[in-house]
Design a protein around this motif. Structure first.
Motif, PDB file in Angstrom:
ATOM      1  N   LEU A   1       0.832  -1.205   0.000  1.00  0.00           N
ATOM      2  CA  LEU A   1       0.000   0.000   0.000  1.00  0.00           C
ATOM      3  C   LEU A   1       0.866   1.254   0.000  1.00  0.00           C
ATOM      4  O   LEU A   1       0.527   2.257  -0.629  1.00  0.00           O
ATOM      5  N   ASP A   2       1.961   1.193   0.741  1.00  0.00           N
ATOM      6  CA  ASP A   2       2.971   2.249   0.761  1.00  0.00           C
ATOM      7  C   ASP A   2       4.255   1.632   1.296  1.00  0.00           C
ATOM      8  O   ASP A   2       4.366   0.403   1.361  1.00  0.00           O
TER       9      ASP A   2
ATOM     10  N   GLN B   1       1.491  -3.615   9.096  1.00  0.00           N
ATOM     11  CA  GLN B   1       1.677  -2.172   9.144  1.00  0.00           C
ATOM     12  C   GLN B   1       2.831  -1.836  10.076  1.00  0.00           C
ATOM     13  O   GLN B   1       2.864  -2.288  11.230  1.00  0.00           O
ATOM     14  N   GLN B   2       3.772  -1.045   9.592  1.00  0.00           N
ATOM     15  CA  GLN B   2       4.817  -0.523  10.463  1.00  0.00           C
ATOM     16  C   GLN B   2       4.285   0.707  11.167  1.00  0.00           C
ATOM     17  O   GLN B   2       4.039   1.743  10.548  1.00  0.00           O
TER      18      GLN B   2
ATOM     19  N   SER C   1       0.952  -7.095  12.644  1.00  0.00           N
ATOM     20  CA  SER C   1       0.391  -7.892  11.559  1.00  0.00           C
ATOM     21  C   SER C   1      -0.883  -8.570  12.045  1.00  0.00           C
ATOM     22  O   SER C   1      -0.960  -9.027  13.191  1.00  0.00           O
ATOM     23  N   PHE C   2      -1.872  -8.634  11.158  1.00  0.00           N
ATOM     24  CA  PHE C   2      -3.159  -9.228  11.494  1.00  0.00           C
ATOM     25  C   PHE C   2      -3.505 -10.269  10.438  1.00  0.00           C
ATOM     26  O   PHE C   2      -3.251 -10.079   9.242  1.00  0.00           O
ATOM     27  N   GLY C   3      -4.080 -11.391  10.885  1.00  0.00           N
ATOM     28  CA  GLY C   3      -4.423 -12.470   9.971  1.00  0.00           C
ATOM     29  C   GLY C   3      -5.830 -12.975  10.185  1.00  0.00           C
ATOM     30  O   GLY C   3      -6.354 -12.970  11.303  1.00  0.00           O
ATOM     31  N   LEU C   4      -6.452 -13.394   9.107  1.00  0.00           N
ATOM     32  CA  LEU C   4      -7.811 -13.932   9.141  1.00  0.00           C
ATOM     33  C   LEU C   4      -7.906 -15.071   8.140  1.00  0.00           C
ATOM     34  O   LEU C   4      -7.481 -14.935   6.989  1.00  0.00           O
ATOM     35  N   ALA C   5      -8.438 -16.213   8.565  1.00  0.00           N
ATOM     36  CA  ALA C   5      -8.668 -17.348   7.685  1.00  0.00           C
ATOM     37  C   ALA C   5     -10.143 -17.701   7.724  1.00  0.00           C
ATOM     38  O   ALA C   5     -10.725 -17.884   8.806  1.00  0.00           O
TER      39      ALA C   5
END
Length: 294
Positions: free
Chosen positions: A233-234, A255-256, A264-268
């Motif tokens: 994204l950037d 995201q820093q 960091s985020f995760g979804l399954a």
């Protein structure tokens, strides 16, 4: 006159670009916290904690790494919450240029179990070869090699049980690496499992990849297929998405937040079970990962 050939990837790194694209940055199995610090005397500390969302079990470890760059020496010591001690000693480019030796040991005092793995690596233009001796299991001697020429890669691996005097495992692979894409074909587990992976850097901000696996001894039959993509994204954030032929969709966002801090985020989601009542049930998984690096 031909140009010097680059050092090819090691056997374990064949298909790494596709494997990292499809396997990393999806922290949907629980919550993880990682803290890294560095001292002026070249000692790096890393503390990691993880809470599994399925079992609610909490695990962690603390690691200290000391690096002597002048003499090519690295010493790593770790202690886990399972009371396992891990030690690694590495020496690189001291015996000869391109030669690396390391010894990895583990000790579980309560169980009385221990392991020791001695590794040797030699790499030069167009060649990357490794050898490993598992002292307490077998003992087993494992060797692999990858040769590269003009982007084409050829590799093989074999494991030999010293006590029984027979080859216990063998595999082979071919591939092609270009600046913007890579293709790898592997025949693993005594040529019973076949994988094909593809990675493509579509543009400066977008990557795509796929991996297929076929196990000749699997009872379900058919090919397991997974495709994924990554978009920046950037300079400080990116999103990832992948889906397999079982209908499991995974999403990742990293995201820093500031220098040295990344979330960091995760979804399954199992797209075939979207009507499950609980978002934390067997069909769906969520997780988060925080990294603090000073």
């Amino acid at each position: 006159m031909s140009l010097p050939q680059p050092v090819p990837p090691s056997w374990k790194d064949l298909g790494k670009s596709a494997n990292d694209l499809l396997g990393k940055d999806y922290p949907f199995h629980g919550a993880t916290l990682e803290v890294k610090t560095q001292t002026p005397s070249n000692v790096a500390f890393k503390v990691t904690g993880n809470r599994d969302s399925k079992t609610d079990a909490i695990s962690g470890d603390i690691e200290a790494k000391w690096v002597d760059r002048k003499h090519g020496l690295t010493f790593t010591e770790a202690w886990t919450t399972s009371n396992v001690l891990r030690t690694t000693v590495e020496v690189e480019n001291q015996i000869a240029k391109g030669v690396k030796l390391d010894l990895n040991t583990t000790l579980a005092p309560e169980k009385g179990t221990k392991t020791a793995l001695f590794n040797a690596v030699f790499k030069q233009s167009g060649l990357h070869t490794r050898a490993a001796l598992d002292v307490f299991r077998g003992p087993t001697f494992t060797a692999d090699a990858v040769v590269g020429r003009d982007g084409f890669l050829f590799g093989a691996e074999a494991a030999y049980n010293v006590t029984e005097g027979n080859i216990t495992r063998y595999a082979t692979a071919v591939g092609y690496n270009a600046p913007e894409y890579a293709v790898t074909l592997q025949a693993l587990n005594n040529l019973n499992t076949y994988t094909a992976s593809y990675y493509h850097r579509v543009s400066r901000d977008t990557e795509a990849g796929a991996k297929a696996l076929y196990d000749t001894k699997a009872t379900h039959g058919g090919v397991v297929l997974e495709v994924g993509t990554k978009t920046y994204l950037d300079d400080s954030a990116f999103v990832k998405a992948k889906i397999n032929n079982s209908g499991v969709l995974a999403l990742g966002y990293s995201q820093q937040l500031r220098a040295g801090v990344r979330a960091s985020f995760g979804l399954a989601l199992d797209t075939q079970k979207l009507n499950d009542a609980s978002p934390h049930g067997p069909a769906h998984k969520v997780g988060v990962n925080f990294v603090f690096d000073s």
